[in-house]
Design a protein around this motif. Structure first.
Motif, PDB file in Angstrom:
ATOM      1  N   TYR A 144      -8.877   3.281  -0.709  1.00  0.00           N
ATOM      2  CA  TYR A 144      -8.074   4.128  -1.581  1.00  0.00           C
ATOM      3  C   TYR A 144      -6.613   3.928  -1.234  1.00  0.00           C
ATOM      4  O   TYR A 144      -6.188   4.237  -0.127  1.00  0.00           O
ATOM      5  N   GLU A 145      -5.877   3.363  -2.179  1.00  0.00           N
ATOM      6  CA  GLU A 145      -4.435   3.200  -1.993  1.00  0.00           C
ATOM      7  C   GLU A 145      -3.733   4.062  -3.026  1.00  0.00           C
ATOM      8  O   GLU A 145      -3.958   3.891  -4.224  1.00  0.00           O
ATOM      9  N   PRO A 146      -2.900   5.002  -2.597  1.00  0.00           N
ATOM     10  CA  PRO A 146      -2.220   5.868  -3.570  1.00  0.00           C
ATOM     11  C   PRO A 146      -1.239   5.065  -4.426  1.00  0.00           C
ATOM     12  O   PRO A 146      -0.765   3.999  -4.017  1.00  0.00           O
TER      13      PRO A 146
ATOM     14  N   GLU B  68       4.288   5.084  -7.813  1.00  0.00           N
ATOM     15  CA  GLU B  68       5.061   6.060  -8.573  1.00  0.00           C
ATOM     16  C   GLU B  68       6.561   5.799  -8.475  1.00  0.00           C
ATOM     17  O   GLU B  68       7.345   6.671  -8.092  1.00  0.00           O
ATOM     18  N   SER B  69       6.975   4.593  -8.843  1.00  0.00           N
ATOM     19  CA  SER B  69       8.395   4.250  -8.753  1.00  0.00           C
ATOM     20  C   SER B  69       9.173   4.846  -9.929  1.00  0.00           C
ATOM     21  O   SER B  69       8.673   4.967 -11.044  1.00  0.00           O
ATOM     22  N   MET B  70      10.394   5.212  -9.667  1.00  0.00           N
ATOM     23  CA  MET B  70      11.264   5.798 -10.688  1.00  0.00           C
ATOM     24  C   MET B  70      11.642   4.767 -11.745  1.00  0.00           C
ATOM     25  O   MET B  70      11.784   5.093 -12.918  1.00  0.00           O
TER      26      MET B  70
ATOM     27  N   PHE C 231       1.075   3.968 -11.581  1.00  0.00           N
ATOM     28  CA  PHE C 231       0.736   5.384 -11.517  1.00  0.00           C
ATOM     29  C   PHE C 231      -0.748   5.683 -11.333  1.00  0.00           C
ATOM     30  O   PHE C 231      -1.122   6.843 -11.230  1.00  0.00           O
ATOM     31  N   LEU C 232      -1.600   4.695 -11.310  1.00  0.00           N
ATOM     32  CA  LEU C 232      -3.019   4.926 -11.047  1.00  0.00           C
ATOM     33  C   LEU C 232      -3.365   4.421  -9.650  1.00  0.00           C
ATOM     34  O   LEU C 232      -2.906   3.353  -9.240  1.00  0.00           O
ATOM     35  N   PRO C 233      -4.175   5.154  -8.895  1.00  0.00           N
ATOM     36  CA  PRO C 233      -4.525   4.699  -7.545  1.00  0.00           C
ATOM     37  C   PRO C 233      -5.464   3.501  -7.583  1.00  0.00           C
ATOM     38  O   PRO C 233      -6.207   3.306  -8.549  1.00  0.00           O
TER      39      PRO C 233
END
Length: 132
Positions: free
Chosen positions: A14-16, A19-21, A85-87
């Motif tokens: 599982y890698e989070p 979520e880069s701006m 944005f998806l793990p």
């Protein structure tokens, strides 16, 4: 980690998400472009750009190009969303063995040797009316 260390259905990795701006801003800008393309396409349909007239079919080609641009733009939006944005999740699944795909019983996996059934074949050759 071997397959015996974890049970089936357990999360193996599982890698989070990052979520880069930058990706968020790019998705917002691509969404604005998508809304503009949908507006142009809808206006063209309502105005009758696709109807054959004196323009030689240019309106129809323009509508087709606008629709293609809409789908390519949507593909980039979904690609960015999925990547940023998806793990990243890997779930342990049961791996089937080859003989299971062939509907073979487990004791018949190795097949038959050359001498299996040789005695029975010899008896049938000598006495063909023998019952099984």
């Amino acid at each position: 980690m071997s397959s015996s260390d974890s049970a089936y259905g357990d999360i193996h990795r599982y890698e989070p998400p990052r979520e880069s701006m930058t990706a968020a801003v790019a998705i917002v800008l691509l969404t604005v472009v998508e809304i503009a393309l949908v507006g142009v396409f809808t206006y063209g349909l309502i105005s009758g750009w696709g109807v054959a007239s004196n323009d030689g079919g240019f309106g129809n080609m323009f509508l087709g190009t606008a629709m293609a641009a809409m789908f390519v733009n949507l593909a980039f939006i979904l690609l960015l969303y999925r990547k940023e944005f998806l793990p990243d999740v890997m779930i342990v699944k049961k791996r089937r063995r080859k003989w299971e795909d062939l509907y073979i019983r487990e004791d018949d996996v190795d097949g038959e040797s050359l001498t299996d059934g040789a005695g029975e074949t010899f008896k049938r050759a000598i006495y063909p009316y023998m019952k099984r």
